[in-house]
Write a protein that holds these residues in place. Structure first.
Motif, PDB file in Angstrom:
ATOM      1  N   GLU A  78       0.824  -1.219   0.000  1.00 51.91           N
ATOM      2  CA  GLU A  78       0.000   0.000   0.000  1.00 51.91           C
ATOM      3  C   GLU A  78       0.853   1.263   0.000  1.00 51.91           C
ATOM      4  N   ILE A  79       2.000   1.213   0.679  1.00 52.42           N
ATOM      5  CA  ILE A  79       2.893   2.384   0.683  1.00 52.42           C
ATOM      6  C   ILE A  79       3.328   2.705  -0.741  1.00 52.42           C
ATOM      7  N   TRP A  80       3.739   1.685  -1.482  1.00 52.71           N
ATOM      8  CA  TRP A  80       4.192   1.905  -2.854  1.00 52.71           C
ATOM      9  C   TRP A  80       3.031   2.223  -3.784  1.00 52.71           C
ATOM     10  N   PHE A  81       1.880   1.597  -3.553  1.00 51.43           N
ATOM     11  CA  PHE A  81       0.720   1.819  -4.424  1.00 51.43           C
ATOM     12  C   PHE A  81       0.255   3.272  -4.358  1.00 51.43           C
ATOM     13  N   THR A  82       0.095   3.784  -3.134  1.00 49.73           N
ATOM     14  CA  THR A  82      -0.357   5.171  -3.015  1.00 49.73           C
ATOM     15  C   THR A  82       0.738   6.154  -3.414  1.00 49.73           C
ATOM     16  N   SER A  83       2.015   5.783  -3.193  1.00 54.72           N
ATOM     17  CA  SER A  83       3.121   6.671  -3.573  1.00 54.72           C
ATOM     18  C   SER A  83       3.223   6.824  -5.088  1.00 54.72           C
ATOM     19  N   ALA A 258     -12.218  -1.384  -3.077  1.00 58.66           N
ATOM     20  CA  ALA A 258     -11.175  -1.805  -4.024  1.00 58.66           C
ATOM     21  C   ALA A 258     -11.777  -2.460  -5.260  1.00 58.66           C
ATOM     22  N   TYR A 259     -12.624  -3.455  -5.055  1.00 59.98           N
ATOM     23  CA  TYR A 259     -13.187  -4.179  -6.195  1.00 59.98           C
ATOM     24  C   TYR A 259     -14.217  -3.344  -6.935  1.00 59.98           C
ATOM     25  N   GLY A 260     -15.027  -2.584  -6.192  1.00 58.19           N
ATOM     26  CA  GLY A 260     -16.040  -1.759  -6.844  1.00 58.19           C
ATOM     27  C   GLY A 260     -15.430  -0.720  -7.766  1.00 58.19           C
ATOM     28  N   SER A 261     -14.348  -0.079  -7.302  1.00 60.28           N
ATOM     29  CA  SER A 261     -13.703   0.946  -8.125  1.00 60.28           C
ATOM     30  C   SER A 261     -13.081   0.335  -9.372  1.00 60.28           C
ATOM     31  N   VAL A 287      -6.248   6.832  -3.148  1.00 58.65           N
ATOM     32  CA  VAL A 287      -6.047   7.649  -1.948  1.00 58.65           C
ATOM     33  C   VAL A 287      -6.857   7.121  -0.760  1.00 58.65           C
ATOM     34  N   LEU A 288      -8.170   6.955  -0.945  1.00 55.94           N
ATOM     35  CA  LEU A 288      -9.029   6.574   0.180  1.00 55.94           C
ATOM     36  C   LEU A 288      -8.786   5.131   0.631  1.00 55.94           C
ATOM     37  N   TYR A 289      -8.713   4.205  -0.323  1.00 52.49           N
ATOM     38  CA  TYR A 289      -8.562   2.791   0.037  1.00 52.49           C
ATOM     39  C   TYR A 289      -7.257   2.517   0.794  1.00 52.49           C
TER      40      TYR A 289
END
Length: 319
Positions: A78-83, A258-261, A287-289
């Protein structure tokens, strides 16, 4: 207009070397600054929350179990995903620097997609771990051995990045009729729609592949949670049922985001994709997830809170 309109004739092709991310042009300067501060606060909270989880799992032997091993890997992801998206968006909103080279844009698209794919595989692994722990408690230690846990995590990372490698090959062969992307990241829809090249094959491959990954992992995850639900309903203690149902419901909330988006963004045909909708839903996904994940999976857990309290007490003693 929501859709990009470019002339697709070869005479309009130009040697585009940089792309411009428009971000949120409808927001005024003050709103953009305010939005950038909110985004920075959420980003720092996301990074600190996930980094705290990783640290606690490493230093506290009570948290060195398969469940927290998977959660710490999810936190690292998640750190890398949002970054991969939030840093560029913050710079764009706060300073107005919104240009990216083609290679940087393609790299962002690849890492954003590969990390997302890896996350879906990890979510299946985590739901399997919870299924074994709740429905097969006597066999849990025998099934979820450390070697298997490591192999499952490595397989998730390797599969996530390997399966998306075709994207870089296709993207590098595209030519573009313009340089402005009405988005805050180099997502599939705006890139494909502004290309002068024939992207019909890429649309089809992406739609089939992403549908298989998203819907396949969703079906597996839901199947494990349904089995968990049946097991929980047969628990003799009402307090145990309530605790398990509360935990599962909070997990399902984050899974629905996550899946809905992703279903809204990537499993529909090209002509049905609105770039304005794409941009809004992508903001929730990037951002939110990641912001909610540390609180849903770990920071409300009594074991994690106890480990955090011990770490703070140790730090105070040393000081």
């Amino acid at each position: 207009q929501d859709e990009l309109e470019f002339s697709m004739g070869p005479e309009n092709e130009t040697a585009v070397t940089e792309l411009i991310l428009e971000g949120f042009p409808e927001l005024g300067p003050r709103l953009q600054v305010f939005f950038s501060l909110v985004l920075l606060l959420m980003y720092l909270t996301t990074v600190m929350g996930n980094a705290t989880i990783i640290f606690l799992v490493c230093v506290d032997h009570h948290l060195q179990t398969p469940m927290y091993f998977f959660i710490s890997n999810l936190a690292f992801l998640e750190i890398w995903f949002t970054s991969s998206t939030s840093i560029e968006l913050f710079v764009m909103l706060s300073s107005g620097q919104n240009t990216l080279s083609l290679s940087s844009c393609f790299a962002q698209n690849y890492f954003y997609s590969a990390l997302g794919c890896t996350e879906f595989i990890l979510l299946v692994v985590m739901s399997f771990d919870r299924y074994v722990a709740i429905c097969q408690p006597l066999l849990y230690a025998a099934i979820m051995r450390p070697q298997l846990c490591v192999h499952l995590v490595v397989a998730a990372w390797v599969l996530g990045f390997a399966m998306l490698s075709y994207r870089l090959l296709f993207l590098s062969g595209l030519s573009f009729c313009g340089s402005k992307i009405p988005h805050f990241l180099c997502d599939n829809s705006p890139l494909f729609q502004m290309s002068c090249s024939d992207t019909s094959l890429l649309w089809k491959i992406d739609s089939v592949f992403i549908s298989c990954v998203v819907l396949g992992s969703l079906c597996l995850t839901l199947a494990f949670y349904i089995c968990i639900l049946f097991c929980v309903l047969h628990l003799p203690a009402a307090s145990g049922r309530k605790k398990a149902l509360t935990t599962c419901s909070s997990h399902l909330i984050t899974l629905s985001i996550a899946y809905g988006s992703c279903i809204a963004l990537y499993t529909r045909p090209a002509e049905a994709v609105s770039l304005r909708t794409n941009r809004t839903v992508a903001l929730l996904n990037t951002v939110l997830y990641p912001f909610l994940n540390p609180f849903i999976y770990s920071l409300r857990n009594k074991s994690v809170i106890l480990a955090l309290s011990k770490s703070i007490a140790r730090a105070r003693t040393k000081l």
